[in-house]
Design an enzyme around this catalytic site. Structure first.
Site, PDB file in Angstrom:
ATOM      1  N   SER A 430       3.879  -0.487  -6.178  1.00 12.79           N
ATOM      2  CA  SER A 430       5.337   0.161  -5.686  1.00 12.79           C
ATOM      3  C   SER A 430       6.521  -0.188  -6.470  1.00 12.79           C
ATOM      4  CB  SER A 430       5.406  -0.300  -4.447  1.00 12.79           C
ATOM      5  OG  SER A 430       5.563  -1.601  -4.340  1.00 12.79           O
ATOM      6  N   HIS A 458       1.897   5.512  -3.216  1.00  7.33           N
ATOM      7  CA  HIS A 458       2.626   5.982  -4.291  1.00  7.33           C
ATOM      8  C   HIS A 458       1.749   6.677  -5.048  1.00  7.33           C
ATOM      9  CE1 HIS A 458       6.341   3.877  -3.435  1.00  7.33           C
ATOM     10  NE2 HIS A 458       5.725   2.967  -3.176  1.00  7.33           N
ATOM     11  N   LYS A 489       6.064   9.372   1.731  1.00  6.01           N
ATOM     12  CA  LYS A 489       6.680   9.543   0.289  1.00  6.01           C
ATOM     13  C   LYS A 489       6.583  10.793  -0.149  1.00  6.01           C
ATOM     14  CE  LYS A 489       6.780   4.770   0.220  1.00  6.01           C
ATOM     15  NZ  LYS A 489       5.834   3.758   0.306  1.00  6.01           N
TER      16      LYS A 489
HETATM   17  C1  LIG Z   1       6.329   2.430   1.423  1.00  6.51           C
HETATM   18  C2  LIG Z   1       4.950   1.710   1.400  1.00  6.51           C
HETATM   19  C3  LIG Z   1       4.346   1.319   2.445  1.00  6.51           C
HETATM   20  C4  LIG Z   1       4.756   1.504   3.883  1.00  6.51           C
HETATM   21  O1  LIG Z   1       4.665   2.844   4.171  1.00  6.51           O
HETATM   22  P1  LIG Z   1       5.774   3.212   5.341  1.00  6.51           P
HETATM   23  O2  LIG Z   1       5.301   4.670   5.689  1.00  6.51           O
HETATM   24  O3  LIG Z   1       7.101   3.488   4.367  1.00  6.51           O
HETATM   25  O4  LIG Z   1       5.832   2.526   6.479  1.00  6.51           O
HETATM   26  C5  LIG Z   1       2.856   0.847   2.481  1.00  6.51           C
HETATM   27  N1  LIG Z   1       2.563   0.372   1.099  1.00  6.51           N
HETATM   28  C6  LIG Z   1       3.049   0.785   0.107  1.00  6.51           C
HETATM   29  C7  LIG Z   1       2.519   0.483  -1.210  1.00  6.51           C
HETATM   30  C8  LIG Z   1       4.473   1.414   0.071  1.00  6.51           C
HETATM   31  O5  LIG Z   1       5.033   1.590  -1.086  1.00  6.51           O
END
Ligand SMILES: *Cc1c(COP(=O)(O)O)cnc(C)c1O
Length: 640
Positions: A430, A458, A489
């Site tokens: 991320s 991602h 996302k």
């Molecule tokens: C954003 C993210 C999460 C968390 O997801 P949410 O739905 O925002 O709680 C978990 N793992 C990674 C790698 C992320 O980038």
């Protein structure tokens, strides 16, 4: 409404002619009964002994004569010896313009045994109290919130000290009050005045010493003694905003919070919260100003797509807002199951399970999947939610070097876990946007019967020819046990999910605490995510546009001498120093671009960076502009 009558309550208890306890209250009529009982209770059961005489006086006060004063602010000075404490008190007195400070503080230790205080003229050192044996006492005062705090508050001696000091400080001609308790176990004393506030000084005397006393220091130049005494004894005062004092050695709650905030600010780690007036699109309204946003994870710009919004709206009307229960009780709708089937189809697994957030998925799955005797192998740059999942699991966690498959294989072989375990990794990392070597992870796991878990937060909708994620990217036919992802996302919605076999879904359904003990997402969110998933499938050009934008942006940055790499939608621009990164982000914002500075603890210390996240709908013009402004801002930042 008629003003409520106000009463004064005074309690005094004696045994064998000796004072053992006393207290007073100023209360509205309705509270008098309760407090009278509480004061009697206090009189009858005092640590000083059982009384043979109790006087409880209840008297109506002229309401217009009651003065409301704001409590003196309290601070504590920690000292390590009585000598040092005396020094602090003397210094504070001198700062208040008192000439004979040392002599006066000396007197404080020689007033033991008096019921009242010495009333001392600060200039002439003349004692002004009519009866030197008895001294002067301040009475007729109370905490204004007494009635609300209830009769139990009669036990709060700390608050009483503040109330007294506040009344005294407001006396005409009053310079300061000095006090040391004659309680042998209580070594903290104070100096109080309107100017100084209420300054507690720890260890003003040695433990066990019965010495103690009180001096009201005044100036008859400013008010005659009779007026001062009349105020102290007869003016009714209620004090507002009294905070109970902390006992010595008790945890300092306020200090804990403020200390943490201070340290964040010192380390350039304090974050300002940006408040947007619009959706997280390429162009946003921020503080009434149009701003270019290179930071949203809504990579395909689906959150505000009208088909997504309409689907959510329709479901909202049919199902209402909240789901009203956990998935195990009343929180499952046909839309939840439909989305799960579609997600499973998208990732080519048997089934899927939707969690409330990606964070909840990771922090719940890992402890469920890894027995206490097992071992978790986790990439050093995994997302915080994975780290929290590892912490929640009772199993041992072994961190391997970032994407280093030799290190992973060596650690797995050395430990050779036989009691179960797991290899877990972000699919796309991320903060750096690089991709985990899935085939190698699967090879290593196979050898030792370890579960595999990939976090596709991602990668979903971003990597692979048509945005299906890491398996498509590697053309890998094998399946990790857990393909976890988020709806929040590229799907433009909210929520986490897991794609897996039907048995694994059933297992997680019954074992993940973050799934079981949390109200499920609204059906409207499921409907929106379903529409978004459909769009990703039917309009693969969005994924291509996103990839094209990343290539273009990296090429533009390179033109300005800034080298970046990325295999995904995340383009990290390395800076290193936290202060420089923070200052670059501020410069960008003043020029109308939002790219956040990512700092510790999100990344390691000294590895701060700007983290640009691109969307399929950014125009080349916007990206070229951003590259130019970034280059300018970085040049300026390097100069500081
Ligand atoms: C954003 C993210 C999460 C968390 O997801 P949410 O739905 O925002 O709680 C978990 N793992 C990674 C790698 C992320 O980038």
């Amino acid at each position: 409404m008629a003003e409520e009558s106000i009463y004064s309550l005074k309690m005094r208890a004696e045994a064998n002619g000796r004072h053992i306890s006393g207290a007073e209250k100023i209360l509205p009529e309705t509270a008098v009964g309760d407090f009278a009982r509480a004061l009697l209770e206090r009189a009858m059961h005092h640590a000083n002994g059982r009384p043979d005489f109790v006087n409880l006086k209840i008297e109506k006060l002229p309401a217009d004569k009651v003065l409301d004063l704001e409590a003196l602010p309290v601070r504590t000075v920690e000292v390590s010896s009585p000598g040092q404490g005396r020094g602090v008190m003397t210094k504070l007195l001198e700062d208040s313009g008192v000439a004979n400070a040392a002599v006066i503080v000396d007197m404080l230790y020689r007033t033991s045994g008096m019921r009242g205080a010495i009333l001392l003229d600060a200039d002439t050192l003349e004692r002004l109290e009519p009866d030197h044996q008895r001294g002067v006492r301040a009475t007729l005062m109370d905490d204004a919130e007494s009635a609300c705090k209830g009769a139990n508050s009669c036990k709060e001696h700390y608050a009483e000290a503040i109330v007294l000091a506040t009344k005294v400080a407001h006396a005409p001609g009053m310079t300061a009050e000095l006090c040391i308790s004659d309680d042998p176990d209580y070594t903290t004393g104070y100096i109080a005045s309107r100017k100084l506030g209420y300054v507690r000084i720890t260890r003003l005397k040695s433990p066990g010493s019965p010495q103690g006393g009180r001096i009201f220091l005044c100036r008859t130049k400013e008010a005659p003694a009779e007026r001062i005494i009349d105020y102290l004894e007869r003016a009714p005062v209620r004090v507002t905003g009294v905070q109970p004092l902390r006992r010595e050695g008790v945890f300092d709650k306020t200090g804990f919070v403020n200390g943490a905030l201070e340290s964040l600010k010192r380390g350039n780690l304090f974050r300002d919260e940006l408040i947007f007036d619009s959706a997280a699109a390429p162009c946003v309204e921020l503080g009434g100003r149009g701003t270019l946003l290179l930071s949203s994870n809504d990579y395909l710009d689906l959150a505000r797509d009208e088909r997504v919004v309409r689907a959510a709206k329709d479901a909202l009307e049919k199902f209402g807002l909240g789901s009203g229960g956990s998935r195990l009780t009343t929180g499952s709708t046909v839309l939840h199951r439909e989305l799960e089937h579609e997600l499973a189809g998208f990732k080519e697994t048997e089934d899927a399970l939707v969690f409330n957030t990606g964070f909840a998925a990771n922090s719940g799955i890992i402890p469920a999947l890894c027995p206490p005797e097992g071992v978790i192998f986790s990439d050093e740059l995994n997302h915080a939610s994975i780290i929290d999942g590892c912490r929640a699991a009772k199993a041992r966690t072994v961190i391997y070097r970032h994407c280093d498959m030799h290190d992973l294989a060596e650690k797995v072989r050395t430990i050779a876990p036989r009691q179960g375990g797991l290899i877990v990794s972000d699919a796309v990392f991320s903060m750096d946007g690089d991709i985990a070597p899935l085939p190698d992870i699967l090879d290593t796991a196979q050898e030792f019967g370890l579960f595999t878990m990939l976090d596709e937060a991602h990668s979903t909708g971003v990597i692979g020819k048509t945005g299906h994620g890491i398996r498509e990217h590697f053309s890998e036919s094998r399946h990790p046990d857990i393909l976890m992802g988020t709806l929040s996302k590229a799907l433009g919605a909210e929520g986490g999910f897991v794609c897996c076999t039907a048995e694994m879904r059933r297992f997680l359904y019954h074992r993940c605490r973050s799934f079981i003990f949390s109200t499920s997402l609204p059906a409207a969110v499921m409907a929106g995510a379903l529409a978004a998933l459909e769009i990703i499938e039917s309009e693969p050009e969005r994924v291509r546009a996103l990839r094209g934008n990343v290539k273009f942006f990296i090429a533009e940055l390179a033109k300005h001498g800034i080298q970046c790499v990325s295999d995904s939608a995340i383009v990290p621009i390395h800076i290193g120093d936290e202060e420089k990164a923070a200052s670059a982000a501020v410069r960008l914002r003043t020029r109308g671009i939002v790219i956040p500075a990512i700092r510790y603890p999100t990344v390691k210390r000294g590895e701060a960076r700007l983290r640009a996240a691109l969307m399929a709908t950014h125009t080349h013009e916007q990206l070229a502009f951003a590259a130019r402004i970034i280059s300018q801002s970085l040049r300026e930042t390097k100069k500081i």
